[in-house]
Design an enzyme around this catalytic site. Structure first.
Site, mmCIF file in Angstrom:
data_model
loop_
_atom_site.group_PDB
_atom_site.id
_atom_site.type_symbol
_atom_site.label_atom_id
_atom_site.label_comp_id
_atom_site.label_asym_id
_atom_site.label_seq_id
_atom_site.Cartn_x
_atom_site.Cartn_y
_atom_site.Cartn_z
ATOM 1 N N ALA A 46 -5.888 -35.346 17.804
ATOM 2 C CA ALA A 46 -5.953 -36.358 16.752
ATOM 3 C C ALA A 46 -4.778 -36.115 15.811
ATOM 4 O O ALA A 46 -4.251 -35.003 15.731
ATOM 5 C CB ALA A 46 -7.278 -36.251 16.019
ATOM 6 N N GLY A 68 -8.281 -33.498 20.464
ATOM 7 C CA GLY A 68 -8.731 -34.833 20.873
ATOM 8 C C GLY A 68 -8.120 -35.278 22.190
ATOM 9 O O GLY A 68 -8.703 -36.102 22.906
ATOM 10 N N GLU A 113 -10.259 -33.787 24.749
ATOM 11 C CA GLU A 113 -11.540 -34.503 24.696
ATOM 12 C C GLU A 113 -11.426 -35.883 25.337
ATOM 13 O O GLU A 113 -12.345 -36.346 26.023
ATOM 14 C CB GLU A 113 -12.014 -34.603 23.241
ATOM 15 N N GLU A 167 -8.599 -26.697 17.459
ATOM 16 C CA GLU A 167 -8.987 -27.147 16.111
ATOM 17 C C GLU A 167 -9.270 -25.994 15.155
ATOM 18 O O GLU A 167 -8.985 -26.061 13.970
ATOM 19 C CB GLU A 167 -10.228 -28.048 16.188
HETATM 20 N N1 DAK Z 1 -0.861 -34.598 14.919
HETATM 21 C C1 DAK Z 1 0.245 -35.093 14.336
HETATM 22 N N2 DAK Z 1 1.463 -34.795 14.751
HETATM 23 C C2 DAK Z 1 1.591 -33.971 15.783
HETATM 24 C C3 DAK Z 1 0.491 -33.413 16.459
HETATM 25 C C4 DAK Z 1 -0.807 -33.779 15.988
HETATM 26 N N3 DAK Z 1 -1.931 -33.346 16.584
HETATM 27 N N4 DAK Z 1 0.955 -32.614 17.445
HETATM 28 C C5 DAK Z 1 2.286 -32.684 17.406
HETATM 29 N N5 DAK Z 1 2.684 -33.494 16.401
HETATM 30 C C6 DAK Z 1 4.045 -33.840 16.001
HETATM 31 C C7 DAK Z 1 4.696 -32.704 15.231
HETATM 32 O O1 DAK Z 1 4.305 -32.740 13.882
HETATM 33 C C8 DAK Z 1 6.155 -33.011 15.419
HETATM 34 O O2 DAK Z 1 6.499 -34.067 14.562
HETATM 35 P P1 DAK Z 1 7.781 -33.961 13.568
HETATM 36 O O3 DAK Z 1 7.597 -32.725 12.824
HETATM 37 O O4 DAK Z 1 8.954 -33.897 14.530
HETATM 38 O O5 DAK Z 1 7.715 -35.207 12.761
HETATM 39 C C9 DAK Z 1 6.200 -33.563 16.847
HETATM 40 O O6 DAK Z 1 4.857 -33.983 17.150
HETATM 41 C C10 DAK Z 1 6.590 -32.520 17.873
HETATM 42 O O7 DAK Z 1 5.733 -31.420 17.701
HETATM 43 P P2 DAK Z 1 6.272 -29.910 17.610
HETATM 44 O O8 DAK Z 1 7.610 -29.858 16.962
HETATM 45 O O9 DAK Z 1 5.182 -29.106 17.006
HETATM 46 O O10 DAK Z 1 6.448 -29.582 19.175
HETATM 47 P P3 DAK Z 1 6.348 -28.173 19.881
HETATM 48 O O11 DAK Z 1 6.792 -28.430 21.279
HETATM 49 O O12 DAK Z 1 7.032 -27.114 19.084
HETATM 50 O O13 DAK Z 1 4.776 -27.786 19.869
HETATM 51 C C11 DAK Z 1 2.448 -28.267 20.173
HETATM 52 C C12 DAK Z 1 3.898 -28.584 20.608
HETATM 53 C C13 DAK Z 1 1.515 -29.270 20.923
HETATM 54 C C14 DAK Z 1 2.071 -26.843 20.605
HETATM 55 C C15 DAK Z 1 2.316 -28.413 18.643
HETATM 56 O O14 DAK Z 1 2.855 -29.680 18.269
HETATM 57 C C16 DAK Z 1 0.904 -28.344 18.160
HETATM 58 O O15 DAK Z 1 0.313 -27.269 18.035
HETATM 59 N N6 DAK Z 1 0.316 -29.520 17.804
HETATM 60 C C17 DAK Z 1 -1.008 -29.601 17.225
HETATM 61 C C18 DAK Z 1 -2.083 -29.350 18.255
HETATM 62 C C19 DAK Z 1 -3.453 -29.390 17.635
HETATM 63 O O16 DAK Z 1 -3.816 -28.582 16.734
HETATM 64 N N7 DAK Z 1 -4.279 -30.360 18.069
HETATM 65 C C20 DAK Z 1 -5.635 -30.509 17.584
HETATM 66 C C21 DAK Z 1 -5.660 -31.519 16.453
HETATM 67 S S1 DAK Z 1 -7.272 -31.723 15.731
HETATM 68 C C22 DAK Z 1 -13.213 -36.716 16.240
HETATM 69 C C23 DAK Z 1 -12.429 -37.005 17.293
HETATM 70 C C24 DAK Z 1 -11.342 -36.190 17.587
HETATM 71 C C25 DAK Z 1 -11.012 -35.124 16.777
HETATM 72 C C26 DAK Z 1 -11.793 -34.868 15.688
HETATM 73 C C27 DAK Z 1 -12.884 -35.655 15.381
HETATM 74 N N8 DAK Z 1 -14.364 -37.521 15.884
HETATM 75 C C28 DAK Z 1 -14.756 -38.563 16.887
HETATM 76 C C29 DAK Z 1 -15.140 -37.296 14.761
HETATM 77 C C30 DAK Z 1 -9.844 -34.359 17.145
HETATM 78 C C31 DAK Z 1 -9.260 -33.417 16.359
HETATM 79 C C32 DAK Z 1 -7.993 -32.829 16.796
HETATM 80 O O17 DAK Z 1 -7.493 -33.121 17.859
#
Ligand code: DAK
Length: 263
Positions: free
Chosen positions: A70, A114, A117, A137
């Protein structure tokens, strides 16, 4: 929201005979799933379900990311009051899980949070050899919110789910296949060919029987065995009311290919 393929901003729709490929298209954000994308996905799936020409759907991302979760930028400043009032995320997230037509996920690169998921809401998950799955998360101060603690546990069991959900560890495609999270692993270069081949095959099969079979496998996660067996038996009996059952069995006996019509 009424939309034609050309008005989607976060998705690319690629129609093939019998199959619709829906490609997530927020490449700069690694296909982070923001509200707009999930709204558009809902509309695209509504349209695909309503279109009798579409008999199977492939959900794909880019080579680098199926979806990195997400959108954290969109979530970061939310208050609990806003989240509750807007029915944040929940509002448009379960659509893929509710889709009655077969959904094939073609997963390359990151499928995190997400994104993992969303892949788990699909029926058949084809993973490229560069795919990485995880529920990170916890590392950003929250917990899975779209089924990660539930669907993942049912797919991979407690040991692996606890490992992934509590530590945020990501797993590669081979480990994901070994523990039952994905159906097949293929080389990245052939991911879309393989996913389309599966979808093409599904498009030749009897659509109503596919719907029934899919619903029954999904029900197995929620139903006691005896009740599930009973549901299966009732659905099986009902198949004999369909033209496709007559066609399928006649074609077998006549040694020809069946032409299923979804009737
Ligand atoms: N959100 C927003 N932007 C994201 C992102 C994300 N999840 N993942 C990557 N990006 C963006 C980065 O901010 C960056 O943007 P700029 O800084 O260039 O503007 C760009 O994508 C490239 O990312 P990186 O520079 O970080 O790229 P790397 O290759 O170095 O790293 C990475 C890739 C995937 C390891 C890293 O980006 C990362 O750790 N991303 C976050 C992963 C994460 O924590 N995902 C979980 C998010 S929480 C629900 C439904 C769903 C959910 C909750 C509730 N309900 C139905 C209630 C879901 C929650 C989640 O998914």
């Amino acid at each position: 929201m009424t939309q034609t393929a050309s008005t989607f901003q976060t998705l690319i729709l690629e129609p093939h005979p019998g199959v619709l490929v829906i490609r997530l298209n927020r490449l700069a954000a690694l296909n982070a799933l923001n509200d707009r994308l999930m709204d558009e996905l809902q509309v695209a799936l509504d349209q695909a379900e309503a279109d009798p020409e579409v008999r199977a759907i492939v959900l794909a991302g880019s080579d680098k990311a199926f979806a990195a979760g997400a959108d954290i930028k969109e979530m970061a400043d939310k208050t609990a009051a806003q989240a509750m009032a807007e029915n944040f995320i929940t509002r448009n997230w379960e659509r893929a899980a509710d889709c009655r037509k077969p959904l094939v996920a073609a997963v390359a690169g990151y499928a995190l949070g997400g994104g993992c998921e969303l892949a788990m809401m699909c029926d058949i998950v084809i993973a490229a050899d560069n795919a990485r799955f995880g529920q990170p998360e916890i590392t950003i101060g929250v917990i899975p919110g779209a089924g990660g603690s539930q669907r993942l546990t049912r797919s991979v069991g407690k040991a692996k789910a606890m490992d992934m959900v509590l530590t945020g560890r990501t797993i590669d495609a081979v480990e994901a296949e070994r523990c039952g999270l994905v159906s097949r692993v293929v080389p990245l270069a052939s991911l879309m060919d393989e996913a389309l081949a599966v979808a093409d095959k599904l498009a030749t099969l009897p659509p109503l029987a596919l719907m029934a079979a899919k619903a029954l496998v999904q029900a197995a996660f929620e139903t006691p065995l005896a009740q599930g067996i009973k549901q299966e038996r009732q659905a099986f009996h009902a198949m004999f009311a369909l033209e496709d059952q007559k066609e399928g069995m006649a074609a077998f006996l006549e040694k020809r290919k069946p032409a299923f019509k979804g009737r």
